[in-house]
Design a protein around this motif. Sequence first.
Motif, PDB file in Angstrom:
ATOM      1  N   GLY A  91       0.808  -1.206   0.000  1.00 39.64           N
ATOM      2  CA  GLY A  91       0.000   0.000   0.000  1.00 39.64           C
ATOM      3  C   GLY A  91       0.843   1.258   0.000  1.00 39.64           C
ATOM      4  N   ASN A  92       0.171   2.371   0.165  1.00 39.38           N
ATOM      5  CA  ASN A  92       0.795   3.680   0.048  1.00 39.38           C
ATOM      6  C   ASN A  92       1.393   4.092   1.381  1.00 39.38           C
ATOM      7  N   CYS A  93       2.709   4.037   1.490  1.00 44.09           N
ATOM      8  CA  CYS A  93       3.358   4.347   2.759  1.00 44.09           C
ATOM      9  C   CYS A  93       4.656   5.108   2.528  1.00 44.09           C
ATOM     10  N   TYR A  94       4.886   6.123   3.352  1.00 42.48           N
ATOM     11  CA  TYR A  94       6.107   6.917   3.302  1.00 42.48           C
ATOM     12  C   TYR A  94       6.876   6.731   4.605  1.00 42.48           C
ATOM     13  N   LEU A  95       8.205   6.887   4.523  1.00 43.24           N
ATOM     14  CA  LEU A  95       9.042   6.802   5.713  1.00 43.24           C
ATOM     15  C   LEU A  95       9.961   8.010   5.789  1.00 43.24           C
ATOM     16  N   ALA A  96      10.169   8.498   7.016  1.00 45.84           N
ATOM     17  CA  ALA A  96      11.131   9.568   7.260  1.00 45.84           C
ATOM     18  C   ALA A  96      11.807   9.299   8.600  1.00 45.84           C
ATOM     19  N   GLY A 114      14.814   3.838   0.590  1.00 47.36           N
ATOM     20  CA  GLY A 114      13.516   4.397   0.250  1.00 47.36           C
ATOM     21  C   GLY A 114      12.987   5.391   1.263  1.00 47.36           C
ATOM     22  N   ILE A 115      13.874   5.931   2.108  1.00 47.37           N
ATOM     23  CA  ILE A 115      13.470   6.948   3.076  1.00 47.37           C
ATOM     24  C   ILE A 115      13.248   8.264   2.335  1.00 47.37           C
ATOM     25  N   CYS A 116      12.093   8.865   2.518  1.00 50.30           N
ATOM     26  CA  CYS A 116      11.723  10.061   1.749  1.00 50.30           C
ATOM     27  C   CYS A 116      12.252  11.359   2.338  1.00 50.30           C
ATOM     28  N   GLY A 117      12.641  11.337   3.606  1.00 50.86           N
ATOM     29  CA  GLY A 117      13.115  12.576   4.204  1.00 50.86           C
ATOM     30  C   GLY A 117      13.878  12.344   5.489  1.00 50.86           C
ATOM     31  N   ILE A 118      14.726  13.308   5.827  1.00 46.45           N
ATOM     32  CA  ILE A 118      15.509  13.262   7.061  1.00 46.45           C
ATOM     33  C   ILE A 118      15.339  14.576   7.810  1.00 46.45           C
ATOM     34  N   PHE A 119      15.051  14.465   9.112  1.00 41.73           N
ATOM     35  CA  PHE A 119      14.956  15.628   9.987  1.00 41.73           C
ATOM     36  C   PHE A 119      16.030  15.484  11.065  1.00 41.73           C
ATOM     37  N   TYR A 120      16.915  16.457  11.140  1.00 36.23           N
ATOM     38  CA  TYR A 120      18.042  16.362  12.065  1.00 36.23           C
ATOM     39  C   TYR A 120      17.617  16.727  13.486  1.00 36.23           C
ATOM     40  N   ASN A 121      18.517  16.493  14.437  1.00 40.58           N
ATOM     41  CA  ASN A 121      18.146  16.688  15.842  1.00 40.58           C
ATOM     42  C   ASN A 121      17.992  18.159  16.224  1.00 40.58           C
ATOM     43  N   ASN A 122      18.324  19.062  15.305  1.00 38.15           N
ATOM     44  CA  ASN A 122      18.098  20.486  15.568  1.00 38.15           C
ATOM     45  C   ASN A 122      16.956  21.049  14.716  1.00 38.15           C
ATOM     46  N   THR A 123      16.173  20.157  14.100  1.00 33.47           N
ATOM     47  CA  THR A 123      15.065  20.587  13.246  1.00 33.47           C
ATOM     48  C   THR A 123      13.858  20.963  14.097  1.00 33.47           C
ATOM     49  N   SER A 124      13.249  22.093  13.802  1.00 31.20           N
ATOM     50  CA  SER A 124      12.088  22.552  14.572  1.00 31.20           C
ATOM     51  C   SER A 124      10.848  21.736  14.225  1.00 31.20           C
ATOM     52  N   LEU A 125       9.864  21.779  15.124  1.00 28.65           N
ATOM     53  CA  LEU A 125       8.605  21.081  14.874  1.00 28.65           C
ATOM     54  C   LEU A 125       7.918  21.615  13.622  1.00 28.65           C
ATOM     55  N   GLY A 131       8.104  19.467   6.239  1.00 27.59           N
ATOM     56  CA  GLY A 131       8.723  18.378   5.495  1.00 27.59           C
ATOM     57  C   GLY A 131       7.773  17.216   5.261  1.00 27.59           C
ATOM     58  N   VAL A 132       6.997  16.858   6.280  1.00 28.04           N
ATOM     59  CA  VAL A 132       6.003  15.791   6.127  1.00 28.04           C
ATOM     60  C   VAL A 132       5.010  16.167   5.036  1.00 28.04           C
ATOM     61  N   SER A 133       4.577  17.417   5.050  1.00 26.67           N
ATOM     62  CA  SER A 133       3.661  17.900   4.023  1.00 26.67           C
ATOM     63  C   SER A 133       4.277  17.779   2.637  1.00 26.67           C
ATOM     64  N   ALA A 134       5.541  18.164   2.505  1.00 27.73           N
ATOM     65  CA  ALA A 134       6.220  18.106   1.205  1.00 27.73           C
ATOM     66  C   ALA A 134       6.326  16.673   0.703  1.00 27.73           C
ATOM     67  N   VAL A 135       6.679  15.748   1.587  1.00 32.94           N
ATOM     68  CA  VAL A 135       6.810  14.344   1.192  1.00 32.94           C
ATOM     69  C   VAL A 135       5.465  13.788   0.734  1.00 32.94           C
ATOM     70  N   LEU A 136       4.408  14.141   1.444  1.00 32.69           N
ATOM     71  CA  LEU A 136       3.081  13.663   1.068  1.00 32.69           C
ATOM     72  C   LEU A 136       2.628  14.225  -0.274  1.00 32.69           C
ATOM     73  N   LYS A 137       3.265  15.298  -0.709  1.00 33.33           N
ATOM     74  CA  LYS A 137       2.978  15.866  -2.028  1.00 33.33           C
ATOM     75  C   LYS A 137       3.913  15.314  -3.095  1.00 33.33           C
ATOM     76  N   GLY A 138       4.721  14.318  -2.717  1.00 40.15           N
ATOM     77  CA  GLY A 138       5.574  13.666  -3.693  1.00 40.15           C
ATOM     78  C   GLY A 138       6.990  14.189  -3.763  1.00 40.15           C
ATOM     79  N   GLU A 139       7.395  15.032  -2.808  1.00 39.02           N
ATOM     80  CA  GLU A 139       8.731  15.598  -2.822  1.00 39.02           C
ATOM     81  C   GLU A 139       9.656  14.812  -1.897  1.00 39.02           C
ATOM     82  N   LEU A 140      10.947  15.068  -2.017  1.00 40.45           N
ATOM     83  CA  LEU A 140      11.932  14.527  -1.087  1.00 40.45           C
ATOM     84  C   LEU A 140      12.294  15.612  -0.087  1.00 40.45           C
ATOM     85  N   TRP A 141      12.653  15.212   1.127  1.00 35.31           N
ATOM     86  CA  TRP A 141      13.054  16.196   2.133  1.00 35.31           C
ATOM     87  C   TRP A 141      14.487  15.910   2.590  1.00 35.31           C
ATOM     88  N   TYR A 142      15.407  16.275   1.723  1.00 33.24           N
ATOM     89  CA  TYR A 142      16.836  16.247   2.014  1.00 33.24           C
ATOM     90  C   TYR A 142      17.387  17.619   1.648  1.00 33.24           C
TER      91      TYR A 142
END
Length: 228
Positions: A91-96, A114-125, A131-142
């Motif tokens: 099914g349709n699943c994304y990972l970050a 197949g990880i769609c994005g990375i959020f570092y330990n200094n990334t704000s909420l 980033g989650v929004s961008a990935v769900l729209k088909g983008e990568l978050w790197y």
Amino acid sequence: MEPTLESSAKNILPEVNIHIVGRNMLQNQLLLSFLKNEIGADGTYVPTVREASLTGGAENMPTNFLVIDTKDVEIDKLWYEIALWKKEVSGNCYLALFNVEPKLKIEKKAMSMGICGIFYNNTSLHTIAKGVSAVLKGELWYSRESLKRCLLEIRPLLNYNEPHLNTYLTLREVEILTLIASGYGNKAIADHLNISEHTVKTHIYNIYKKLRVSNRLQASLWAAKNLS
């Protein structure tokens, strides 16, 4: 450095299930609550990847998004768990990944998994929600820097049917594909080329169809090999 992909974190998809994976229960609850408010998603939190139970996967069913905490986790063990989990789900699943230590330099491995994005330990909420929004729209978050650095290196690790070099792309499609491979999101591409986002999406659809790829990462890999 935060990624330069641009996207609104509001009202992106009507049915999204966010699964926060990690053993820090308080942190996971706070992150899940924040993402629910920002994105309008349902969700759960679970201690390990193996315990993530997905819903949907069929047409008109919710999209699932696993956001995995890497703090105090053995990275090699995490890759193994993700690989096993991916064999068992459909099914349709994304990972970050979030809480990532920049010094670990795991971007190349993450892309190959197949990880769609990375959020570092200094990334704000707020940036995580964006980033989650961008990935769900088909983008990568790197970050653009890590994306460019990793594309050529991970190409042999990915398996997809690559079309012949003579695949015909219009000049505009080449422009857009080059920007995709540089980490631009749809809005940034539209602004850069002075066209509408709808036009960008139409071009991207045509690019995917011609290259026989299904996502930005595969398209970027094709561009890195054939347009450089």
